[in-house]
Design a protein around this motif. Structure first.
Motif, short mmCIF file in Angstrom:
data_model
loop_
_atom_site.label_atom_id
_atom_site.label_comp_id
_atom_site.label_asym_id
_atom_site.label_seq_id
_atom_site.Cartn_x
_atom_site.Cartn_y
_atom_site.Cartn_z
N THR A 113 0.85 -1.20 0.00
CA THR A 113 0.00 0.00 0.00
C THR A 113 0.88 1.24 0.00
N LYS A 114 0.65 2.12 -0.98
CA LYS A 114 1.44 3.35 -1.09
C LYS A 114 0.62 4.60 -0.79
N SER A 115 -0.70 4.48 -0.83
CA SER A 115 -1.58 5.60 -0.48
C SER A 115 -2.99 5.06 -0.27
N SER A 118 -1.66 9.88 2.28
CA SER A 118 -0.39 9.21 2.54
C SER A 118 -0.60 7.86 3.23
N ASN A 119 0.29 6.91 2.94
CA ASN A 119 0.16 5.57 3.53
C ASN A 119 0.48 5.54 5.03
N ASN A 120 0.93 6.65 5.60
CA ASN A 120 1.16 6.68 7.05
C ASN A 120 -0.05 7.25 7.81
N SER A 180 -2.04 1.03 -4.81
CA SER A 180 -0.70 0.57 -5.17
C SER A 180 0.20 1.68 -5.68
N VAL A 181 -0.30 2.91 -5.72
CA VAL A 181 0.48 4.06 -6.20
C VAL A 181 0.49 5.15 -5.13
N GLU A 182 1.57 5.95 -5.11
CA GLU A 182 1.66 7.03 -4.14
C GLU A 182 0.73 8.18 -4.46
N LYS A 183 0.52 8.43 -5.74
CA LYS A 183 -0.31 9.56 -6.14
C LYS A 183 -1.09 9.22 -7.39
N ASN A 197 -5.04 10.47 -2.72
CA ASN A 197 -3.66 10.84 -2.38
C ASN A 197 -3.46 11.05 -0.88
#
Length: 189
Positions: free
Chosen positions: A70-72, A97-99, A153-156, A95
């Motif tokens: 997981t990136k986002s 964030s994954n945190n 699966s993508v950050e943005k 978008n």
């Protein structure tokens, strides 16, 4: 025949273990302090406009156990019962964030700056950016509101600022690793 069964046991064991691990592997969970699956939402989450007079607050959502990779995250709120032929997008926020693993009540109000930093709120079907609460037509019965958190699966997601709900939905679904939904209910008499 007995020999065939005995020879098949290792294969059956492998298939069983694979099925068991894939069923138990999913630990992605979604909860809320404001809404519950299968229960009516409060007027707090009703739109303020279009004949509705609610507080127009997006609900609190909290998630855990996102899948590996997981990136986002993205959040969607959708009413499939709206009499439009295509449902109604109440909220799409991408978008994240994954945190991040939680949005507070009211995070969908863009004037209050409560959404996670760096996220982008898409224009909803009311024509405004951010969250737009439930507002089914009077006498139309119960509507189902699907609040979904998507592990992406993508950050943005590269989505233009004026993206339609359908385009945002396509991009979210094309990049979803796993998702969880709370389906709340609402009606106006």
């Amino acid at each position: 025949m007995k020999n065939n069964i005995v020879k098949s046991l290792p294969l059956i064991s492998i298939l069983y273990l694979g099925l068991f691990s894939s069923v138990s592997a999913g630990s992605f969970e979604l909860s809320s302090q404001d809404i519950s699956h299968g229960e009516l939402m409060s007027k707090t989450h009703e739109f303020n406009g279009f004949g509705c007079s609610g507080s127009d607050l997006s609900p609190h959502l909290k998630w855990s156990g996102a899948p590996k990779g997981t990136k986002s995250f993205a959040i969607t709120a959708y009413d499939p019962d709206a009499p439009t032929g295509s449902g109604w997008w109440h909220w799409q926020i991408v978008n994240i964030s994954n945190n991040i693993n939680e949005v507070i009540t009211g995070a969908g109000n863009i004037t209050k700056d409560l959404a996670p930093k760096g996220s982008n709120q898409i224009i909803n079907d009311y024509g405004i950016r951010g969250f737009g609460g439930a507002c089914p037509p009077s006498g139309h019965g119960i509507h189902h509101y699907r609040f979904t958190v998507h592990a992406l699966s993508v950050e943005k997601l590269e989505i233009p600022p004026s993206a339609s709900g359908a385009l945002a939905g396509y991009m979210i679904n094309a990049n979803t690793l796993e998702s969880r939904t709370i389906e709340s209910l609402y009606k106006r008499d």
